[in-house]
Motif scaffolding. Sequence first.
Motif, PDB file in Angstrom:
ATOM      1  N   VAL A 109       8.855  -5.653   1.565  1.00 54.30           N
ATOM      2  CA  VAL A 109       7.472  -5.945   1.949  1.00 54.30           C
ATOM      3  C   VAL A 109       7.466  -7.406   2.384  1.00 54.30           C
ATOM      4  O   VAL A 109       7.560  -8.307   1.554  1.00 54.30           O
ATOM      5  CB  VAL A 109       6.480  -5.729   0.784  1.00 54.30           C
ATOM      6  CG1 VAL A 109       5.062  -6.048   1.248  1.00 54.30           C
ATOM      7  CG2 VAL A 109       6.557  -4.320   0.245  1.00 54.30           C
ATOM      8  N   GLY A 110       7.394  -7.633   3.693  1.00 52.56           N
ATOM      9  CA  GLY A 110       7.509  -9.004   4.179  1.00 52.56           C
ATOM     10  C   GLY A 110       8.882  -9.558   3.845  1.00 52.56           C
ATOM     11  O   GLY A 110       9.910  -8.964   4.166  1.00 52.56           O
ATOM     12  N   THR A 112       9.870 -10.022   0.728  1.00 52.52           N
ATOM     13  CA  THR A 112      10.157  -9.629  -0.654  1.00 52.52           C
ATOM     14  C   THR A 112      10.816  -8.253  -0.687  1.00 52.52           C
ATOM     15  O   THR A 112      10.386  -7.334   0.010  1.00 52.52           O
ATOM     16  CB  THR A 112       8.859  -9.588  -1.485  1.00 52.52           C
ATOM     17  OG1 THR A 112       8.230 -10.869  -1.429  1.00 52.52           O
ATOM     18  CG2 THR A 112       9.162  -9.242  -2.944  1.00 52.52           C
ATOM     19  N   HIS A 114      11.704  -5.058  -3.032  1.00 46.37           N
ATOM     20  CA  HIS A 114      11.312  -4.380  -4.270  1.00 46.37           C
ATOM     21  C   HIS A 114      12.363  -3.341  -4.645  1.00 46.37           C
ATOM     22  O   HIS A 114      12.868  -2.616  -3.787  1.00 46.37           O
ATOM     23  CB  HIS A 114       9.962  -3.677  -4.106  1.00 46.37           C
ATOM     24  CG  HIS A 114       8.808  -4.605  -3.904  1.00 46.37           C
ATOM     25  ND1 HIS A 114       8.050  -5.082  -4.937  1.00 46.37           N
ATOM     26  CD2 HIS A 114       8.302  -5.160  -2.766  1.00 46.37           C
ATOM     27  CE1 HIS A 114       7.100  -5.875  -4.463  1.00 46.37           C
ATOM     28  NE2 HIS A 114       7.235  -5.946  -3.152  1.00 46.37           N
ATOM     29  N   ARG A 132       8.848   4.354   5.797  1.00 49.93           N
ATOM     30  CA  ARG A 132       7.856   3.763   4.883  1.00 49.93           C
ATOM     31  C   ARG A 132       7.982   4.432   3.527  1.00 49.93           C
ATOM     32  O   ARG A 132       8.105   5.653   3.418  1.00 49.93           O
ATOM     33  CB  ARG A 132       6.439   3.945   5.431  1.00 49.93           C
ATOM     34  CG  ARG A 132       6.152   3.161   6.686  1.00 49.93           C
ATOM     35  CD  ARG A 132       4.783   3.506   7.231  1.00 49.93           C
ATOM     36  NE  ARG A 132       3.723   3.125   6.318  1.00 49.93           N
ATOM     37  CZ  ARG A 132       2.644   3.851   6.064  1.00 49.93           C
ATOM     38  NH1 ARG A 132       2.492   5.045   6.622  1.00 49.93           N
ATOM     39  NH2 ARG A 132       1.719   3.422   5.237  1.00 49.93           N
ATOM     40  N   VAL A 138       2.135   0.001  -3.715  1.00 47.92           N
ATOM     41  CA  VAL A 138       2.907  -0.746  -2.719  1.00 47.92           C
ATOM     42  C   VAL A 138       3.304   0.167  -1.565  1.00 47.92           C
ATOM     43  O   VAL A 138       3.685   1.319  -1.769  1.00 47.92           O
ATOM     44  CB  VAL A 138       4.187  -1.355  -3.353  1.00 47.92           C
ATOM     45  CG1 VAL A 138       5.002  -2.093  -2.299  1.00 47.92           C
ATOM     46  CG2 VAL A 138       3.840  -2.292  -4.498  1.00 47.92           C
ATOM     47  N   GLU A 139       3.199  -0.359  -0.344  1.00 47.87           N
ATOM     48  CA  GLU A 139       3.750   0.292   0.832  1.00 47.87           C
ATOM     49  C   GLU A 139       4.848  -0.613   1.362  1.00 47.87           C
ATOM     50  O   GLU A 139       4.598  -1.772   1.690  1.00 47.87           O
ATOM     51  CB  GLU A 139       2.683   0.515   1.902  1.00 47.87           C
ATOM     52  CG  GLU A 139       1.592   1.473   1.480  1.00 47.87           C
ATOM     53  CD  GLU A 139       0.636   1.787   2.615  1.00 47.87           C
ATOM     54  OE1 GLU A 139       1.038   1.591   3.795  1.00 47.87           O
ATOM     55  OE2 GLU A 139      -0.492   2.212   2.337  1.00 47.87           O
ATOM     56  N   SER A 140       6.057  -0.115   1.428  1.00 50.28           N
ATOM     57  CA  SER A 140       7.187  -0.938   1.831  1.00 50.28           C
ATOM     58  C   SER A 140       8.044  -0.191   2.839  1.00 50.28           C
ATOM     59  O   SER A 140       7.790   0.971   3.168  1.00 50.28           O
ATOM     60  CB  SER A 140       8.014  -1.346   0.605  1.00 50.28           C
ATOM     61  OG  SER A 140       8.310  -0.224  -0.203  1.00 50.28           O
ATOM     62  N   LEU A 141       9.064  -0.873   3.352  1.00 48.75           N
ATOM     63  CA  LEU A 141       9.939  -0.293   4.363  1.00 48.75           C
ATOM     64  C   LEU A 141      11.388  -0.332   3.899  1.00 48.75           C
ATOM     65  O   LEU A 141      11.829  -1.300   3.280  1.00 48.75           O
ATOM     66  CB  LEU A 141       9.830  -1.064   5.684  1.00 48.75           C
ATOM     67  CG  LEU A 141       8.590  -0.853   6.540  1.00 48.75           C
ATOM     68  CD1 LEU A 141       8.625  -1.808   7.724  1.00 48.75           C
ATOM     69  CD2 LEU A 141       8.480   0.579   7.025  1.00 48.75           C
TER      70      LEU A 141
END
Length: 207
Positions: A109-110, A112, A114, A132, A138-141
């Motif tokens: 995420v940006g 960061t 996780h 995704r 949290v939504e992350s890639l």
Amino acid sequence: MAEFKPDTVFLDINMPGLTGLQVAQQLNPKPHIVFVTAYSEHAIEAFEREAVDYLLKPVQDDRLKQTIDRLQSRLGAKEPAANLESLLRGLLNRLPNQDRYLKWIRAGVGNTIHNISVDEVLYFEAEDKYTRVITRGVESLVRIAISELEAQLDPQIFRRVHRGTMVNLRAIKSIRKKRLGNLELVIDGRPETLAVSRAHAAAFRQM
């Protein structure tokens, strides 16, 4: 790890969470990989057959030096990393089921990163060359195609609802029937719903 684009990676086969084999599958672009193992006999046989670098624990200084010298030579000559896809698939298929599937995912995420337990993931959604990862908060890639990710997840827990979407069956709160017989999934902890394509609808009508 992939965001750092390493030239060389040392991976322990028996790491907690993701195994070294699973991490190797996720790395893109592929670096030169050295596997580290303590006792995985079938893995050692496969590494030797395919001429893959490995270190046996406890690691001996002379063997480590030989490995580093060999890597430096390859990097100096700009040799491409070996294609290990078929080897990795074969080894993963020989692991016990409980060790074969992903337990953790490292997603960004940006700036960061996780470390997310697969059990916390509500669904995955394809986004170009990325996927995704959707949890409650949290939504992350993650930099891996959803088709590659699917092969590393337990099919009894994660299932496709659409070509670009894969849901955690345990996260389904309810299933709604829409006009013309279309289905949508209500996901526990999320405001959005997930449309089920006709190609995958039969499996959800039986739930």
